[in-house]
Write a protein that holds these residues in place. Structure first.
Motif, PDB file in Angstrom:
ATOM      1  N   PHE A 146      -1.686 -19.068 -67.726  1.00  0.00           N
ATOM      2  CA  PHE A 146      -2.636 -18.151 -68.349  1.00  0.00           C
ATOM      3  C   PHE A 146      -3.507 -18.808 -69.414  1.00  0.00           C
ATOM      4  N   PRO A 147      -2.957 -19.607 -70.346  1.00  0.00           N
ATOM      5  CA  PRO A 147      -3.829 -20.187 -71.373  1.00  0.00           C
ATOM      6  C   PRO A 147      -4.953 -21.041 -70.785  1.00  0.00           C
ATOM      7  N   ALA A 148      -4.671 -21.770 -69.730  1.00  0.00           N
ATOM      8  CA  ALA A 148      -5.701 -22.628 -69.132  1.00  0.00           C
ATOM      9  C   ALA A 148      -6.672 -21.840 -68.271  1.00  0.00           C
ATOM     10  N   LEU A 149      -6.196 -20.760 -67.662  1.00  0.00           N
ATOM     11  CA  LEU A 149      -7.042 -19.969 -66.759  1.00  0.00           C
ATOM     12  C   LEU A 149      -7.865 -18.919 -67.485  1.00  0.00           C
ATOM     13  N   ALA A 150      -7.501 -18.600 -68.726  1.00  0.00           N
ATOM     14  CA  ALA A 150      -8.189 -17.542 -69.459  1.00  0.00           C
ATOM     15  C   ALA A 150      -9.654 -17.906 -69.689  1.00  0.00           C
ATOM     16  N   SER A 151     -10.502 -16.864 -69.660  1.00  0.00           N
ATOM     17  CA  SER A 151     -11.947 -17.042 -69.787  1.00  0.00           C
ATOM     18  C   SER A 151     -12.495 -16.039 -70.793  1.00  0.00           C
ATOM     19  N   PRO A 152     -13.520 -16.412 -71.565  1.00  0.00           N
ATOM     20  CA  PRO A 152     -14.119 -15.438 -72.488  1.00  0.00           C
ATOM     21  C   PRO A 152     -14.723 -14.246 -71.748  1.00  0.00           C
ATOM     22  N   ALA A 153     -14.909 -13.160 -72.480  1.00  0.00           N
ATOM     23  CA  ALA A 153     -15.503 -11.962 -71.881  1.00  0.00           C
ATOM     24  C   ALA A 153     -16.941 -12.190 -71.440  1.00  0.00           C
ATOM     25  N   ASP A 154     -17.577 -13.212 -71.975  1.00  0.00           N
ATOM     26  CA  ASP A 154     -18.933 -13.565 -71.545  1.00  0.00           C
ATOM     27  C   ASP A 154     -18.938 -14.942 -70.879  1.00  0.00           C
ATOM     28  N   GLY A 155     -17.835 -15.272 -70.214  1.00  0.00           N
ATOM     29  CA  GLY A 155     -17.679 -16.587 -69.619  1.00  0.00           C
ATOM     30  C   GLY A 155     -17.995 -16.626 -68.136  1.00  0.00           C
ATOM     31  N   PRO A 156     -17.670 -17.733 -67.481  1.00  0.00           N
ATOM     32  CA  PRO A 156     -18.037 -17.931 -66.075  1.00  0.00           C
ATOM     33  C   PRO A 156     -17.354 -16.958 -65.113  1.00  0.00           C
ATOM     34  N   GLN A 157     -16.119 -16.551 -65.406  1.00  0.00           N
ATOM     35  CA  GLN A 157     -15.442 -15.627 -64.488  1.00  0.00           C
ATOM     36  C   GLN A 157     -16.115 -14.263 -64.477  1.00  0.00           C
ATOM     37  N   THR A 158     -16.428 -13.754 -65.656  1.00  0.00           N
ATOM     38  CA  THR A 158     -17.079 -12.449 -65.704  1.00  0.00           C
ATOM     39  C   THR A 158     -18.513 -12.531 -65.175  1.00  0.00           C
ATOM     40  N   GLU A 159     -19.159 -13.661 -65.351  1.00  0.00           N
ATOM     41  CA  GLU A 159     -20.490 -13.832 -64.773  1.00  0.00           C
ATOM     42  C   GLU A 159     -20.424 -13.779 -63.252  1.00  0.00           C
ATOM     43  N   GLN A 160     -19.386 -14.375 -62.672  1.00  0.00           N
ATOM     44  CA  GLN A 160     -19.239 -14.288 -61.217  1.00  0.00           C
ATOM     45  C   GLN A 160     -18.962 -12.847 -60.772  1.00  0.00           C
ATOM     46  N   LEU A 161     -18.185 -12.102 -61.555  1.00  0.00           N
ATOM     47  CA  LEU A 161     -17.986 -10.691 -61.235  1.00  0.00           C
ATOM     48  C   LEU A 161     -19.312  -9.934 -61.277  1.00  0.00           C
ATOM     49  N   SER A 162     -20.147 -10.241 -62.263  1.00  0.00           N
ATOM     50  CA  SER A 162     -21.454  -9.587 -62.352  1.00  0.00           C
ATOM     51  C   SER A 162     -22.331  -9.952 -61.168  1.00  0.00           C
ATOM     52  N   GLN A 163     -22.253 -11.193 -60.722  1.00  0.00           N
ATOM     53  CA  GLN A 163     -23.026 -11.597 -59.542  1.00  0.00           C
ATOM     54  C   GLN A 163     -22.570 -10.846 -58.297  1.00  0.00           C
ATOM     55  N   ILE A 164     -21.255 -10.652 -58.156  1.00  0.00           N
ATOM     56  CA  ILE A 164     -20.730  -9.891 -57.014  1.00  0.00           C
ATOM     57  C   ILE A 164     -21.240  -8.454 -57.078  1.00  0.00           C
ATOM     58  N   ALA A 165     -21.165  -7.852 -58.255  1.00  0.00           N
ATOM     59  CA  ALA A 165     -21.641  -6.476 -58.414  1.00  0.00           C
ATOM     60  C   ALA A 165     -23.127  -6.370 -58.083  1.00  0.00           C
ATOM     61  N   ARG A 166     -23.904  -7.304 -58.558  1.00  0.00           N
ATOM     62  CA  ARG A 166     -25.345  -7.292 -58.320  1.00  0.00           C
ATOM     63  C   ARG A 166     -25.654  -7.504 -56.839  1.00  0.00           C
ATOM     64  N   ARG A 167     -24.949  -8.425 -56.219  1.00  0.00           N
ATOM     65  CA  ARG A 167     -25.196  -8.733 -54.810  1.00  0.00           C
ATOM     66  C   ARG A 167     -24.939  -7.533 -53.910  1.00  0.00           C
TER      67      ARG A 167
END
Length: 256
Positions: free
Chosen positions: A53-74
């Motif tokens: 978890f410590p290594a996989l954790a991402s900020p709320a405005d980080g790359p993982q959430t950006e990819q979620l936003s791209q999926i939602a937009r797509r």
């Protein structure tokens, strides 16, 4: 508004693979006119990631959430998914909402379950995180949070009409009781819709109950998933269809 829950089997530690699964589920949901898709608790990392978890954790405005936003937009829908959120040196068990067009919200789990979660995450103070999707007011909780009636009541009193609950419910008799009975009671006693979306299968640490549910204000199940397999469950959220239930069961107005 049509909503869907994606009961999935995450691959522990494989964020990109889990994002790809969510992307495929979003594509399928979009063809059915779904406007909101919910994935489970810690869907991006897998609930059983433990020391990762410590290594996989991402900020709320980080790359993982950006990819979620791209999926939602797509796919033209709103997406809610669980992830490990990093804020400085602190890691939270969080859920991220994005409509792909700029509206985002992050909810941090307030009630951590057992020594496993307490080892890896910090609990957040209970809060009412709300968003409006197609005119429906939505609130977020995560798994164990919903088992405390105060949390759902707080959201209902804040104006939530739909409560979404990404979860990692373990298999066993208590898990079955929660999915089959408690979720319907939470919906009925607050006159809200509740979407409770779980993992399925097992990883090296845990076996999951499946049994994802979407319950209506009158306590009926609108959609349900089996115990064993991945599933995309779809339900129509129609506030007007439950006016009789709300007029007869006036718990919020009568609360003292």
């Amino acid at each position: 508004m049509k909503i869907a829950g994606f009961q999935m089997q995450s691959t522990v530690g494989e964020v990109e693979a889990n994002l790809a699964k969510i992307d495929a589920a979003a594509a399928k949901a979009a063809t059915q006119g779904v406007r909101l898709l919910i994935a489970p608790e810690l869907a991006l990392t897998g609930y059983g990631a433990g020391a990762l978890f410590p290594a996989l954790a991402s900020p709320a405005d980080g790359p993982q959430t950006e990819q979620l936003s791209q999926i939602a937009r797509r796919h033209g829908l709103t997406l809610v998914a669980g992830f490990a959120e990093k804020d400085g040196e602190t890691v939270y068990n969080s859920a991220f909402l994005t409509d792909g067009k700029g509206q985002t919200a992050t909810y941090r789990k307030s009630h951590l379950y057992g020594p496993y979660e307490r080892q890896w995450f910090r609990p957040e103070t209970p809060s009412s995180i709300l968003a409006t999707i197609d005119g429906i007011r939505l609130g977020m909780l995560i798994c164990y949070d919903v088992e405390f009636p105060e949390n759902v009541r707080r959201l209902a009193q804040a104006g939530a009409e739909l409560v979404v609950v990404p979860t990692a419910l373990p298999s066993g008799w208590s898990g079955a009781f929660i999915a089959e009975h408690m979720i319907r009671v939470r919906a009925f006693e607050n006159q809200v819709f509740v979407a409770y979306i779980n993992h399925c299968g097992a990883d090296d640490r845990f076996a999951y109950a499946g049994l994802s549910r979407i319950a209506a204000p009158d306590g009926r199940l609108l959609a349900e998933a089996p115990a064993e397999s991945e599933a995309l469950i779809v339900a129509e959220i129609d506030l007007g269809a439950f006016q009789t239930s709300r007029s007869e069961n006036t718990y919020l107005a009568d609360l003292r």
